[in-house]
Design a protein around this motif. Structure first.
Motif, PDB file in Angstrom:
ATOM      1  N   SER A 277       0.629  -1.267   0.026  1.00  0.00           N
ATOM      2  CA  SER A 277      -0.016   0.220  -0.057  1.00  0.00           C
ATOM      3  C   SER A 277       0.875   1.366  -0.021  1.00  0.00           C
ATOM      4  O   SER A 277       0.441   2.404  -0.642  1.00  0.00           O
ATOM      5  CB  SER A 277      -0.790  -0.044   1.023  1.00  0.00           C
ATOM      6  OG  SER A 277      -0.051   0.146   2.313  1.00  0.00           O
TER       7      SER A 277
ATOM      8  N   THR B 293      -2.437   4.356   4.472  1.00  0.00           N
ATOM      9  CA  THR B 293      -3.446   3.468   4.334  1.00  0.00           C
ATOM     10  C   THR B 293      -4.661   3.805   3.757  1.00  0.00           C
ATOM     11  O   THR B 293      -5.347   3.305   2.827  1.00  0.00           O
ATOM     12  CB  THR B 293      -3.893   2.518   5.723  1.00  0.00           C
ATOM     13  OG1 THR B 293      -2.491   2.031   6.248  1.00  0.00           O
ATOM     14  CG2 THR B 293      -4.763   1.467   5.312  1.00  0.00           C
TER      15      THR B 293
ATOM     16  N   GLU C  10      -2.592  -6.013   4.201  1.00  0.00           N
ATOM     17  CA  GLU C  10      -2.001  -4.609   5.031  1.00  0.00           C
ATOM     18  C   GLU C  10      -1.566  -4.921   6.262  1.00  0.00           C
ATOM     19  O   GLU C  10      -2.327  -5.526   7.002  1.00  0.00           O
ATOM     20  CB  GLU C  10      -3.058  -3.806   4.913  1.00  0.00           C
ATOM     21  CG  GLU C  10      -3.045  -2.474   5.683  1.00  0.00           C
ATOM     22  CD  GLU C  10      -1.866  -1.311   4.790  1.00  0.00           C
ATOM     23  OE1 GLU C  10      -1.886  -0.063   5.015  1.00  0.00           O
ATOM     24  OE2 GLU C  10      -1.362  -1.794   3.607  1.00  0.00           O
TER      25      GLU C  10
ATOM     26  N   PHE D  99       0.542   1.874  12.586  1.00  0.00           N
ATOM     27  CA  PHE D  99      -0.630   0.956  12.066  1.00  0.00           C
ATOM     28  C   PHE D  99      -1.825   1.132  12.928  1.00  0.00           C
ATOM     29  O   PHE D  99      -1.666   1.509  13.855  1.00  0.00           O
ATOM     30  CB  PHE D  99       0.229  -0.314  11.986  1.00  0.00           C
ATOM     31  CG  PHE D  99       1.347  -0.625  11.106  1.00  0.00           C
ATOM     32  CD1 PHE D  99       1.279  -0.194   9.990  1.00  0.00           C
ATOM     33  CD2 PHE D  99       2.465  -1.117  11.564  1.00  0.00           C
ATOM     34  CE1 PHE D  99       2.422  -0.400   9.209  1.00  0.00           C
ATOM     35  CE2 PHE D  99       3.629  -1.279  10.920  1.00  0.00           C
ATOM     36  CZ  PHE D  99       3.696  -0.903   9.737  1.00  0.00           C
TER      37      PHE D  99
ATOM     38  N   LEU E 234      -8.946  -0.869  10.722  1.00  0.00           N
ATOM     39  CA  LEU E 234      -8.399  -1.194   9.478  1.00  0.00           C
ATOM     40  C   LEU E 234      -9.620  -1.394   8.523  1.00  0.00           C
ATOM     41  O   LEU E 234      -9.810  -0.791   7.266  1.00  0.00           O
ATOM     42  CB  LEU E 234      -7.400  -1.939   9.256  1.00  0.00           C
ATOM     43  CG  LEU E 234      -6.877  -2.396   7.706  1.00  0.00           C
ATOM     44  CD1 LEU E 234      -6.415  -1.487   7.071  1.00  0.00           C
ATOM     45  CD2 LEU E 234      -5.906  -3.687   7.716  1.00  0.00           C
TER      46      LEU E 234
END
Length: 255
Positions: free
Chosen positions: A113, A125, A146, A170, A176
């Motif tokens: 990504s 992201t 991811e 993250f 996500l």
């Protein structure tokens, strides 16, 4: 191999990521239903092993893989030729940022990504999901691999990872998935790499070089290579092992 030979690179890896043969086969079967993709776009493809297997399982489909590493692209082209796929796939050296490739029925972005935008983590992201929404054809699919945090890393674990590693780098898995929904997708399938897949990947990532170092400890490149692989192993074992996960999200664009 002799004392003038440079250390090998990634020869033990099948896929450039924590992905087992069994999971890859299941995902390929799932991606062929309910609609068989006619076109495949692989972002940050490396040597494109997953794409090649998918094309083998999907007669008539064509694929394009884009990456900046010419050695990996050459490996992909050679593998495609050896498997009779050279007429159905192209490996192109170009940046994925604002790529003119696509739209495609199936877009693969497996651990790549970061290649879709210049944004820094964790904003990359969101930017990548927006780009993927543009690159997938109506009624198509995106397979996104991811990174996410399995749990919040401790300060000690962060200090053992890469420079400037941050807990904000993250998302956790639920967040996500929420980002994917906000970008215009529905999550048709949610899964993540297990610890065995990670251990196999990390070991294979360095195995050929470790054996080279054992055979050629006095090679002119040995000291630099030893430092590099020891540093990577420490980051894995002392830092992100069991902490950083990799989600595989099969995403369907909302019409």
């Amino acid at each position: 191999m002799d004392d003038t030979t440079a250390p090998p690179r990634l020869t033990r890896l099948t896929f450039h990521g924590p992905l087992s043969e069994e999971r890859a086969a299941r995902m390929i079967r799932r991606l062929g239903a309910p609609a068989t993709p006619a076109t495949v776009l692989d972002i940050g493809c490396g040597w494109g092993e997953f794409m090649l297997r998918l094309l083998e399982a999907t007669p008539g489909a064509t694929g394009v893989g884009i990456d900046l590493n010419e050695d990996d692209l050459a490996r992909g082209r050679a593998n495609a030729k050896a498997r009779g796929l050279a007429e159905r796939v192209r490996f192109v050296r170009e940046s994925a940022v604002d790529t003119a490739q696509g739209p495609a029925d199936l877009v693969l972005c497996l651990g790549a990504s970061h290649a879709l935008s210049d944004a820094q983590p964790p904003e990359h992201t969101t930017a990548a999901l927006r780009a993927l929404r543009r690159l997938v054809a109506p009624g198509g699919r995106v397979l996104l691999g991811e990174a996410f945090w399995e749990r919040t890393p401790t300060p000690g674990e962060l200090s053992a990872m890469w420079p400037d590693a941050s807990a904000a780098e993250f998302h956790e898995l639920p967040d996500l998935v929420d980002l994917a929904i906000a970008a215009g997708f529905r999550p048709a399938w949610i899964e993540s790499a297990n610890l065995d897949e990670w251990d196999d990947f990390e070991s294979a990532y360095q195995s050929d070089v470790e054996e080279w170092l054992a055979a050629y400890p006095g090679h002119p490149l040995a000291q630099e290579t030893r430092h590099r692989v020891d540093r990577h192993r420490a980051r894995w074992l002392r830092g992100y092992r069991g902490v950083m996960g990799l989600a595989y999200l099969t995403l369907v664009p909302v019409r």
